[in-house]
Structure formats: C-alpha cells, structure tokens
Design a protein around this motif. Structure first.
Motif, short mmCIF file in Angstrom:
data_model
loop_
_atom_site.label_atom_id
_atom_site.label_comp_id
_atom_site.label_asym_id
_atom_site.label_seq_id
_atom_site.Cartn_x
_atom_site.Cartn_y
_atom_site.Cartn_z
N ARG A 154 0.82 -1.21 0.00
CA ARG A 154 0.00 0.00 0.00
C ARG A 154 0.85 1.26 0.00
O ARG A 154 0.46 2.28 -0.57
CB ARG A 154 -0.92 0.02 1.22
N THR A 155 2.03 1.19 0.62
CA THR A 155 2.83 2.41 0.75
C THR A 155 3.82 2.62 -0.41
O THR A 155 4.18 3.74 -0.71
CB THR A 155 3.63 2.40 2.07
N THR A 156 4.26 1.55 -1.06
CA THR A 156 5.31 1.71 -2.08
C THR A 156 4.79 1.60 -3.49
O THR A 156 5.54 1.83 -4.45
CB THR A 156 6.40 0.65 -1.90
N PHE A 157 3.54 1.23 -3.66
CA PHE A 157 3.05 0.95 -5.01
C PHE A 157 1.93 1.93 -5.37
O PHE A 157 0.84 1.87 -4.80
CB PHE A 157 2.53 -0.50 -5.02
N PRO A 158 2.21 2.85 -6.32
CA PRO A 158 1.18 3.83 -6.67
C PRO A 158 -0.08 3.16 -7.21
O PRO A 158 0.01 2.14 -7.90
CB PRO A 158 1.86 4.68 -7.75
N ASN A 159 -1.23 3.72 -6.89
CA ASN A 159 -2.53 3.19 -7.34
C ASN A 159 -2.71 1.71 -6.98
O ASN A 159 -3.15 0.90 -7.79
CB ASN A 159 -2.71 3.37 -8.85
N TYR A 160 -2.37 1.41 -5.75
CA TYR A 160 -2.37 0.01 -5.28
C TYR A 160 -3.65 -0.74 -5.64
O TYR A 160 -3.61 -1.79 -6.29
CB TYR A 160 -2.15 -0.01 -3.77
N GLU A 161 -4.81 -0.18 -5.24
CA GLU A 161 -6.07 -0.91 -5.43
C GLU A 161 -6.35 -1.20 -6.90
O GLU A 161 -6.74 -2.30 -7.26
CB GLU A 161 -7.26 -0.13 -4.82
N GLU A 162 -6.13 -0.19 -7.75
CA GLU A 162 -6.39 -0.39 -9.19
C GLU A 162 -5.42 -1.40 -9.79
O GLU A 162 -5.79 -2.24 -10.58
CB GLU A 162 -6.25 0.92 -9.98
N LYS A 163 -4.14 -1.27 -9.37
CA LYS A 163 -3.11 -2.16 -9.94
C LYS A 163 -3.38 -3.62 -9.58
O LYS A 163 -3.25 -4.51 -10.43
CB LYS A 163 -1.73 -1.76 -9.43
N ILE A 164 -3.76 -3.85 -8.33
CA ILE A 164 -3.94 -5.26 -7.96
C ILE A 164 -5.19 -5.83 -8.63
O ILE A 164 -5.27 -7.03 -8.87
CB ILE A 164 -3.90 -5.52 -6.43
N LYS A 165 -6.14 -4.96 -8.96
CA LYS A 165 -7.31 -5.44 -9.73
C LYS A 165 -6.85 -5.88 -11.13
O LYS A 165 -7.32 -6.89 -11.66
CB LYS A 165 -8.35 -4.34 -9.86
N ILE A 166 -5.94 -5.13 -11.72
CA ILE A 166 -5.43 -5.50 -13.05
C ILE A 166 -4.65 -6.81 -12.97
O ILE A 166 -4.82 -7.70 -13.81
CB ILE A 166 -4.56 -4.36 -13.64
N PHE A 167 -3.81 -6.94 -11.94
CA PHE A 167 -3.05 -8.20 -11.77
C PHE A 167 -3.99 -9.40 -11.68
O PHE A 167 -3.63 -10.51 -12.08
CB PHE A 167 -2.22 -8.17 -10.48
N PHE A 168 -5.19 -9.16 -11.11
CA PHE A 168 -6.09 -10.29 -10.83
C PHE A 168 -7.05 -10.59 -11.98
O PHE A 168 -7.85 -11.50 -11.91
CB PHE A 168 -6.87 -10.05 -9.52
N LYS A 169 -6.95 -9.82 -13.07
CA LYS A 169 -7.78 -10.15 -14.24
C LYS A 169 -7.11 -11.29 -14.99
O LYS A 169 -5.90 -11.25 -15.23
CB LYS A 169 -7.90 -8.93 -15.16
#
Ligand SMILES: CSCCC(=O)C(=O)O
Ligand SMILES: [Fe+2]
Length: 183
Positions: A73-88
């Motif tokens: 959460r602290t080192t990765f910009p746009n955490y929530e959106e990015k992890i949604k993309i990883f999970f597609k």
C-alpha cells in the motif's frame, strides 16, 4: 512454493484469503508442471547473486532484463487499481518469471482442464509461468510482496485478457506444447 491447491470455485470468496475448499486437494510440484507447465525453483534470496542455480536459470531462459517490484500500500502507486489489473485473467506472449525476495502472494493458474490452481509464493521462490498460460496474481491479506521480474529481451508487461485471448497464436502454441507433453 509453500503449497499449491485447487481453489474453491465460489467466486464470492475474498480472493486475498487462501480460498481453500473444505476438502482441499493439494498439487505437488511435479503434478503442477504436468498440468500447467509452471516451473518452480527454490533459490535463497540472501545469496541469489552468487548462486550458480540462479545464474543457470537466467542463462537457460535468456534473461537480459531484471528489475524489482514492491507491491504494498505504501510503495506501489494506485495500489487498489493495480492489484485489480493483476487479478484479471490473462496471458502473455512471453514467460512470466518472478523471484520472490520478501513477502507473499498467490499466483492462480488454469490447469489443462481449465480449473484454477492457486500457488502460494513466498521468499526464496522462483516461479516461471509459461507463455500463453491463463493466470492472475493477488497479494494476500498481508499486502506485501517484493519480487524480481526477469525478462528475455525488452520487457512487455501488457496482459492479453481472456476474452479474446483464446484465438491468440501464443495461446494455441501453449495448448499444443501441453498436448505434446512438454511446456
Ligand atoms: C509477484 S510480482 C507482482 C505481480 C506481477 O508482477 C504480475 O502479476 O505481473
Ligand atoms: Fe501476468
């Protein structure tokens, strides 16, 4: 690879939890390879740069590019959106190679019968997802993973999402390799 198992098929579960069904069927490493072509190598993250196994894997895979990704959460910009993309669910035209230096997470891969196998990755795991395999990634509830990304040639991170990827030649090549018994 601490463990791999067939995931619970209930899509309403929180994907960041283990999603183990009541009678969990575990998948040993050899079976994982046979059913998906995923390779796994244990490498000590404290000494990887002088480890001949690590060097040999890089050479065999033709690795010319390497960087580090720290998903938190602290080192990765746009955490929530990015992890949604990883999970597609998606494929790539190249192998996805990750060496886990710290933390943990889940790579889900479709087996040859299109069922999800969940692979728990932790520090010291080097995992190779073959080109053309349907997969996705999620951090677990600890929200932290640090991994090296290894690539042969100029890196391409763009996923090819499942609807539409079935007809892709990379997908067909993967299925042909699996049918021939070699990934
Ligand atoms: C474990 S590395 C973070 C995820 C990732 O790099 C990916 O899904 O491509
Ligand atoms: Fe991917």
């Amino acid at each position: 690879m601490v463990q791999a198992w067939y995931m619970d098929t209930d899509e309403s579960l929180n994907c960041r939890e283990p999603c183990k069904p009541e009678n969990t069927v575990y998948v040993p490493q050899e079976e994982l390879y046979e059913k998906s072509g995923v390779e796994y190598f244990p490498i000590d993250a404290a000494t990887y740069d002088t480890n001949p196994d690590y060097t040999a894997i890089k050479k065999k895979k033709g690795i010319t590019y390497e960087d580090t990704i720290e998903v938190s959460r602290t080192t990765f910009p746009n955490y929530e959106e990015k992890i949604k993309i990883f999970f597609k669910e998606h494929i790539h035209a190249d192998e996805e190679i990750r060496f886990i230096e710290a933390g943990s997470g889940y790579f889900d891969v479709r087996d040859c019968d299109d069922k999800w196998i969940r692979i728990q990755v932790v520090k010291d795991d080097l995992i190779v997802l073959p080109a053309g395999i349907y997969h996705r990634f999620t951090p677990d509830t600890a929200d932290y993973i640090k991994a090296k990304r290894l690539f042969a040639g100029d890196p391409v991170w763009t996923p090819i999402d499942r609807p539409g990827a079935d007809d892709h030649s990379v997908r067909k090549d993967y299925l042909n390799r699996m049918a021939a018994g070699s990934s």
